[in-house]
Design a protein around this motif. Structure first.
Motif, mmCIF file in Angstrom:
data_model
loop_
_atom_site.group_PDB
_atom_site.id
_atom_site.type_symbol
_atom_site.label_atom_id
_atom_site.label_comp_id
_atom_site.label_asym_id
_atom_site.label_seq_id
_atom_site.Cartn_x
_atom_site.Cartn_y
_atom_site.Cartn_z
ATOM 1 N N PHE A 192 0.811 -1.212 0.000
ATOM 2 C CA PHE A 192 0.000 0.000 0.000
ATOM 3 C C PHE A 192 0.852 1.273 0.000
ATOM 4 C CE2 PHE A 192 -1.984 3.438 2.412
ATOM 5 C CZ PHE A 192 -3.139 3.648 1.672
ATOM 6 N N THR A 193 1.689 1.434 1.011
ATOM 7 C CA THR A 193 2.391 2.706 1.182
ATOM 8 C C THR A 193 3.408 2.954 0.076
ATOM 9 O OG1 THR A 193 2.212 2.303 3.555
ATOM 10 C CG2 THR A 193 3.544 4.176 2.869
ATOM 11 N N ALA A 194 4.166 1.941 -0.284
ATOM 12 C CA ALA A 194 5.176 2.122 -1.329
ATOM 13 C C ALA A 194 4.540 2.521 -2.651
ATOM 14 C CB ALA A 194 5.990 0.839 -1.498
ATOM 15 N N ALA A 195 3.446 1.851 -3.041
ATOM 16 C CA ALA A 195 2.777 2.195 -4.294
ATOM 17 C C ALA A 195 2.167 3.591 -4.227
ATOM 18 C CB ALA A 195 1.700 1.156 -4.605
ATOM 19 N N LEU A 196 1.548 3.915 -3.100
ATOM 20 C CA LEU A 196 0.946 5.241 -2.944
ATOM 21 C C LEU A 196 1.988 6.341 -3.099
ATOM 22 C CD1 LEU A 196 -1.368 7.168 -2.052
ATOM 23 C CD2 LEU A 196 -0.631 6.741 0.309
ATOM 24 N N VAL A 197 3.098 6.211 -2.390
ATOM 25 C CA VAL A 197 4.141 7.244 -2.435
ATOM 26 C C VAL A 197 4.781 7.302 -3.814
ATOM 27 C CG1 VAL A 197 6.365 7.963 -1.470
ATOM 28 C CG2 VAL A 197 4.551 7.131 0.042
ATOM 29 N N ALA A 198 4.983 6.150 -4.452
ATOM 30 C CA ALA A 198 5.542 6.154 -5.810
ATOM 31 C C ALA A 198 4.628 6.914 -6.761
ATOM 32 C CB ALA A 198 5.745 4.721 -6.296
ATOM 33 N N GLY A 199 3.311 6.732 -6.617
ATOM 34 C CA GLY A 199 2.377 7.476 -7.454
ATOM 35 C C GLY A 199 2.421 8.966 -7.190
ATOM 36 N N LEU A 200 2.513 9.357 -5.926
ATOM 37 C CA LEU A 200 2.586 10.783 -5.580
ATOM 38 C C LEU A 200 3.871 11.410 -6.121
ATOM 39 C CD1 LEU A 200 1.347 10.580 -1.866
ATOM 40 C CD2 LEU A 200 0.087 11.528 -3.827
ATOM 41 N N VAL A 201 4.973 10.679 -5.990
ATOM 42 C CA VAL A 201 6.251 11.187 -6.506
ATOM 43 C C VAL A 201 6.186 11.338 -8.017
ATOM 44 C CG1 VAL A 201 8.677 10.584 -6.854
ATOM 45 C CG2 VAL A 201 7.650 10.342 -4.588
ATOM 46 N N CYS A 202 5.570 10.365 -8.691
ATOM 47 C CA CYS A 202 5.455 10.426 -10.153
ATOM 48 C C CYS A 202 4.655 11.649 -10.583
ATOM 49 C CB CYS A 202 4.805 9.150 -10.669
ATOM 50 S SG CYS A 202 4.582 9.095 -12.455
ATOM 51 N N ARG A 203 3.555 11.932 -9.882
ATOM 52 C CA ARG A 203 2.732 13.090 -10.242
ATOM 53 C C ARG A 203 3.452 14.402 -9.986
ATOM 54 N NH1 ARG A 203 -2.171 10.089 -8.444
ATOM 55 N NH2 ARG A 203 -3.395 9.776 -10.351
ATOM 56 N N THR A 204 4.331 14.413 -8.987
ATOM 57 C CA THR A 204 5.002 15.656 -8.602
ATOM 58 C C THR A 204 6.226 15.934 -9.459
ATOM 59 O OG1 THR A 204 4.245 15.310 -6.330
ATOM 60 C CG2 THR A 204 6.016 16.900 -6.662
ATOM 61 N N THR A 205 6.932 14.881 -9.852
ATOM 62 C CA THR A 205 8.173 15.054 -10.606
ATOM 63 C C THR A 205 7.980 14.486 -12.008
ATOM 64 O OG1 THR A 205 9.021 12.925 -9.847
ATOM 65 C CG2 THR A 205 9.545 14.842 -8.510
ATOM 66 N N ALA A 206 7.786 15.353 -12.955
ATOM 67 C CA ALA A 206 7.603 14.890 -14.335
ATOM 68 C C ALA A 206 8.916 14.334 -14.864
ATOM 69 C CB ALA A 206 7.124 16.058 -15.203
ATOM 70 N N GLY A 207 8.834 13.246 -15.596
ATOM 71 C CA GLY A 207 10.039 12.679 -16.186
ATOM 72 C C GLY A 207 10.016 11.167 -16.180
ATOM 73 N N ALA A 208 10.997 10.585 -16.856
ATOM 74 C CA ALA A 208 11.060 9.131 -16.993
ATOM 75 C C ALA A 208 11.315 8.437 -15.661
ATOM 76 C CB ALA A 208 12.154 8.758 -17.991
ATOM 77 N N ALA A 209 12.095 9.067 -14.779
ATOM 78 C CA ALA A 209 12.406 8.438 -13.495
ATOM 79 C C ALA A 209 11.146 8.259 -12.654
ATOM 80 C CB ALA A 209 13.429 9.279 -12.735
ATOM 81 N N GLY A 210 10.286 9.268 -12.634
ATOM 82 C CA GLY A 210 9.043 9.162 -11.883
ATOM 83 C C GLY A 210 8.141 8.078 -12.442
ATOM 84 N N ARG A 211 8.066 7.998 -13.763
ATOM 85 C CA ARG A 211 7.240 6.948 -14.377
ATOM 86 C C ARG A 211 7.807 5.568 -14.079
ATOM 87 N NH1 ARG A 211 7.315 10.930 -18.438
ATOM 88 N NH2 ARG A 211 8.928 9.825 -19.623
ATOM 89 N N PHE A 212 9.131 5.454 -14.109
ATOM 90 C CA PHE A 212 9.758 4.173 -13.786
ATOM 91 C C PHE A 212 9.424 3.756 -12.353
ATOM 92 C CE2 PHE A 212 13.355 2.029 -11.708
ATOM 93 C CZ PHE A 212 13.403 0.857 -12.454
ATOM 94 N N ALA A 213 9.506 4.690 -11.415
ATOM 95 C CA ALA A 213 9.200 4.371 -10.017
ATOM 96 C C ALA A 213 7.752 3.921 -9.870
ATOM 97 C CB ALA A 213 9.474 5.591 -9.144
ATOM 98 N N ALA A 214 6.837 4.635 -10.517
ATOM 99 C CA ALA A 214 5.416 4.332 -10.373
ATOM 100 C C ALA A 214 5.048 2.993 -10.985
ATOM 101 C CB ALA A 214 4.582 5.442 -11.005
ATOM 102 N N LEU A 215 5.816 2.508 -11.943
ATOM 103 C CA LEU A 215 5.531 1.213 -12.554
ATOM 104 C C LEU A 215 6.322 0.077 -11.907
ATOM 105 C CD1 LEU A 215 5.440 2.197 -16.337
ATOM 106 C CD2 LEU A 215 3.495 1.644 -14.864
ATOM 107 N N SER A 216 7.560 0.341 -11.526
ATOM 108 C CA SER A 216 8.404 -0.734 -10.999
ATOM 109 C C SER A 216 8.000 -1.139 -9.585
ATOM 110 C CB SER A 216 9.878 -0.318 -11.025
ATOM 111 O OG SER A 216 10.093 0.863 -10.284
#
Length: 331
Positions: A192-216
């Motif tokens: 729960f928490t890891a996926a939630l935070v990864a999604g929040l980080v992805c929305r806040t930081t545009a770029g490939a790294a954020g998308r990678f975090a939100a999917l991985s």
């Protein structure tokens, strides 16, 4: 170890999950957020009772709450992918008619036709309004951040099912009671928490790294779960993918999100959450590698005291508190 695991699970049930749900800003979760203690309190009580029918029933109440969250995932996904039939029929025709009108109409108070190329004109305010009216009606995009949040809705149900089986003293799918007991905190925090935070980080930081975090992070969580049923090498693969995602979350949190914190407390919470992830995920890798290869590695008691406690307090609690402060500052 059981006392420590129970405290960690209680933190997830009573604090981290409800705080995380408030960060999702989803209207469909409002009712579940309001009644969450009805599910969480019996689940917390069940942790401290001897394994019995009573403990299993109380755990079952918590499992119902996690299932209520999981049910929201397909509903949310349906809204993401939904395109109104009338919009599909009217969209292209409406857009073409609006463009033709804009080309023939001079600049007036209602319409602004601005030449962009010799043969293309942009519709004015009235034309844009008509285009938006007939545009495909999508509530969200199935972007990586959305995948991460869908994962956050589903994973607590795995913890809820494991809790019921463990409290009943039943070895579910052949897994021992110790493994089931540790599955509960794992899918509260690594799920729960890891996926939630990864999604929040992805929305806040545009770029490939954020998308990678939100999917991985969701992928790694899924692979770890699959490894339970396959073998230790599959679980090691899941740990590698999850670690890569969580270290990316830590990097983006430290480098980008922390810089947006407007007060020292928020920045400190974000810094702690990022730093802790580096250490706790290294421990997770060492344990998974040791299980797969037979190399020396920490035992489950040490993992609960280091990896588990660090993720619960240093990552999960600090993260949800920091993101709540960021949300309040923005509001």
């Amino acid at each position: 170890m059981s006392v420590l695991v129970n405290v960690i699970v209680m933190l997830g049930m009573l604090v981290v999950v409800p705080a995380g749900l408030r960060l999702m800003d989803a209207a469909e979760l409002a009712s579940i957020r309001r009644i969450w203690p009805v599910f969480a309190v019996p689940g917390a009580v069940a942790l401290w009772l001897p394994r019995s029918t009573t403990a299993a029933v109380l755990a079952g109440l918590y499992a119902l709450g996690t299932l209520a969250l999981a049910v929201q995932a397909p509903r949310r996904l349906g809204r993401v992918l939904e395109v109104a039939p009338s919009a599909r029929r009217a969209g292209p025709a409406a857009s073409g008619a609006c463009n033709r009108k804009a080309e023939d109409r001079p600049r007036t108070g209602r319409t602004w036709a601005t030449p962009t190329t010799p043969r293309v004109r942009v519709p004015g305010v009235a034309g844009q309004a008509r285009l938006l009216k007939h545009a495909p009606a999508r509530t969200r995009s199935l972007a990586p951040a959305e995948v991460a949040q869908l994962t956050a809705l589903v994973t607590p149900s795995v913890a809820g099912l494991a809790l019921v089986a463990e409290r009943a003293g039943h070895e579910l799918f052949g897994f021992g009671l110790t493994v089931l007991a540790l599955t509960v905190p794992h899918f509260h925090f690594a799920g729960f928490t890891a996926a939630l935070v990864a999604g929040l980080v992805c929305r806040t930081t545009a770029g490939a790294a954020g998308r990678f975090a939100a999917l991985s992070v969701p992928l790694g969580t899924l692979l770890v779960l699959a490894g339970y049923f396959l073998d230790d090498w599959a679980e090691l693969l899941g740990a590698l993918v999850l670690t890569a995602g969580m270290w990316t979350v830590a990097l983006l949190t430290w480098r980008d999100v922390r810089a947006g914190g407007r007060d020292g407390v928020t920045r400190t919470l974000l810094a702690v959450s990022a730093a802790v992830l580096v250490a706790t995920m290294l421990l997770a890798l060492s344990w998974a590698l040791g299980e797969a290869t037979g190399l020396p590695h920490p035992n489950l008691t040490w993992m609960a005291a280091t990896h588990g406690l660090g993720n619960a307090l240093g990552f999960a609690l600090c993260s949800v508190l920091a993101w709540r402060r960021l949300k309040e500052t923005t509001a």
